[in-house]
Design a protein around this motif. Sequence first.
Motif, short mmCIF file in Angstrom:
data_model
loop_
_atom_site.label_atom_id
_atom_site.label_comp_id
_atom_site.label_asym_id
_atom_site.label_seq_id
_atom_site.Cartn_x
_atom_site.Cartn_y
_atom_site.Cartn_z
N UNK A 35 -134.41 -10.85 64.78
CA UNK A 35 -133.43 -10.26 63.87
C UNK A 35 -132.84 -8.97 64.44
N UNK A 36 -133.62 -8.27 65.27
CA UNK A 36 -133.15 -6.98 65.79
C UNK A 36 -132.26 -7.12 67.02
N UNK A 37 -131.97 -8.35 67.45
CA UNK A 37 -131.06 -8.53 68.59
C UNK A 37 -129.70 -7.94 68.21
N UNK A 41 -134.54 -7.16 60.15
CA UNK A 41 -134.89 -7.77 58.87
C UNK A 41 -136.30 -7.32 58.47
N UNK A 82 -130.37 -2.72 61.65
CA UNK A 82 -130.24 -3.85 62.55
C UNK A 82 -131.52 -4.65 62.67
N UNK A 93 -121.62 -2.29 57.73
CA UNK A 93 -121.60 -1.76 59.10
C UNK A 93 -120.28 -1.06 59.38
N UNK A 122 -124.76 -13.23 61.05
CA UNK A 122 -125.80 -12.33 60.52
C UNK A 122 -125.38 -11.88 59.12
N UNK A 123 -126.00 -12.48 58.11
CA UNK A 123 -125.78 -12.03 56.73
C UNK A 123 -127.04 -11.32 56.24
N UNK A 133 -123.10 -7.52 55.38
CA UNK A 133 -123.57 -6.82 56.58
C UNK A 133 -122.37 -6.29 57.37
N UNK A 151 -125.73 -7.07 67.76
CA UNK A 151 -124.55 -7.93 67.62
C UNK A 151 -123.87 -8.03 68.98
N UNK A 195 -130.35 -12.98 57.03
CA UNK A 195 -130.66 -13.29 58.44
C UNK A 195 -132.04 -12.72 58.80
N UNK A 196 -132.85 -13.56 59.40
CA UNK A 196 -134.18 -13.10 59.82
C UNK A 196 -134.48 -13.65 61.21
#
Lengths: 261, 308
Positions: A185-187, B13, B11, A224, A41-42, A220, A189, A45-46
Amino acid sequence: MRGRVLLAVTALVLLSLPVAAQEPPGGPAASLELEPTAIPVDVFHNGARLRVQGEVPVGYEIAVVCRGVDDTVELTKKGKLLGLLWMNVGEATLEHVPALYQVNTVHSLKEIAPPDVRRALGVGYDALEARVTSDQEAGEQSRLFGELIKLKEREGLFATREHAVQRTDHGAGQAAIATTFTIPARAPFGSYEVVLFGFRDGVGRKLATAQVGVHPVGLVAFMSSLARNHGLAFGLLAVGVAIAMGLLTGVIFGRGSKKVH
Amino acid sequence: MSFSLFLPIAGNAVNIFLLLSLGCVVGILSGLFGVGGGFLMTPLLMMIGIPPTVAAASDSNQIVAASASGSYAHAKAGSVDFKMGVLLLIGGVAGGSVGVMLIRLLRAMGQADFFIAITYVVMLAGIGSYMFFESLGGLRGTRRDLDEGALRPSFYARIVRSLPWRVEFERSNVRLSVLMPLGLGVLVGALAAIMGVGGGFIMVPVMVYLLRMPMHVVVGTSLFQILFTCINVTVLQATVNHTVDFLLALILLVGSVIGAQIGARASRRLNADQLKILMAIIVLVVAVKMCLALVLTPDILVTYKGGH
């Protein structure tokens, strides 16, 4: 003599262990491959598409489940106050809710196995509901779980896609399967498990599993980490940059402007 | 190419041009009316997928930039009453603490959300309607002059005149007791804390109608006060809740500082009644939206905990 026999038995047991771990206990041979095997995820990332391919024995109904680790979800409940106004009317905490849960199947969930068989393996929303615990009464918990599913589906985190697994028989009692999961994208980490389930004659079993990691990299990861581990410094930096940007723009735009008083 | 950027703390996009546009629109409102725009920006961010807590905290961060930019522009134009601003700020900080304690008490009684919703609707509808009709009267030329000497000494006016420690606020061209900005600062601070917003849209009418400050000084002074309120909120949110998404704030603030400059320039081209009626319309639109949200059945009957 006794010692030699014991040594030979021990050696046999030790040699047999890795072989036993590779074979599903009493199950048919199956395999599973993921592409990609890791999702970095940079800042660009989408979301990602996770392609799943595998080999399964012919004659099995197939379900492929992609799920994240279990989490605790804190919700605000909406209800009618005075029979007129929709308001926040309370809070609820649901536990053992996976961060992501997507099920892809060859046929419809109803066709592949009876509900109790699927529930035992955790396949389908009803199976998830059976595992969820909360601080609410049973009826209210069920209602809230239904609302939570809607919320998660809207976010792209939960999905049930029937007829979304392509299966091609290629002889020798084996079939190739292929399906795709959309990881939004909102999954969060973390690590995600992809499990291949097979159902036949009212019996279900786990045929193969694979893991995929969703991890921050580059800027990212740096931001974070800074935000979580050095909150005060992060806050002061954020404020400092904001003031500098504001004043700089003020100076740039202010050139040539006149005093009104 | 998607033109989306992944926001590390949110978190998720989001399209970069969408964020720049949102920042610019809210920045224009900020420069034009002296409001932070949090009451508009936070719900908009939530609508595009930003978690409520991150939306509120990051919005505070971008308001720092917009209000710094707007304050600078207004200060350069001589339209910031620093003396009044500092007194309102002191009152606002004290009022914020009162509001937080009140909400804690109401939460314990299970009445907080009802109280917050009603406060929102009453404040927005009341302020918006009053400003709208008063400004309309001004534009039509049917309003009575608001100069102190021309007013019949109302109950409010008698109280204001009877208060001690009257000082001259040269920039605002008013003579008032220091208790007025301090007390009204407490009131607005408490309401802002209850409603979970910066309070600019309450402070502006308070300055105009209760402190009788000229509209152009009101805008600059309000921005000056909001700057310090939002610095405090941003640092606290970053330290305690780790919910400030700097990348999100950075994109928003690029849009908002430009918007704030456009707004500040436009505010000098419009007369006070035109400014007030525009502000009133925006406040009334938000009030109607809130009323509809209270009456219409939501699609989903749960939300994630957090946010306003």
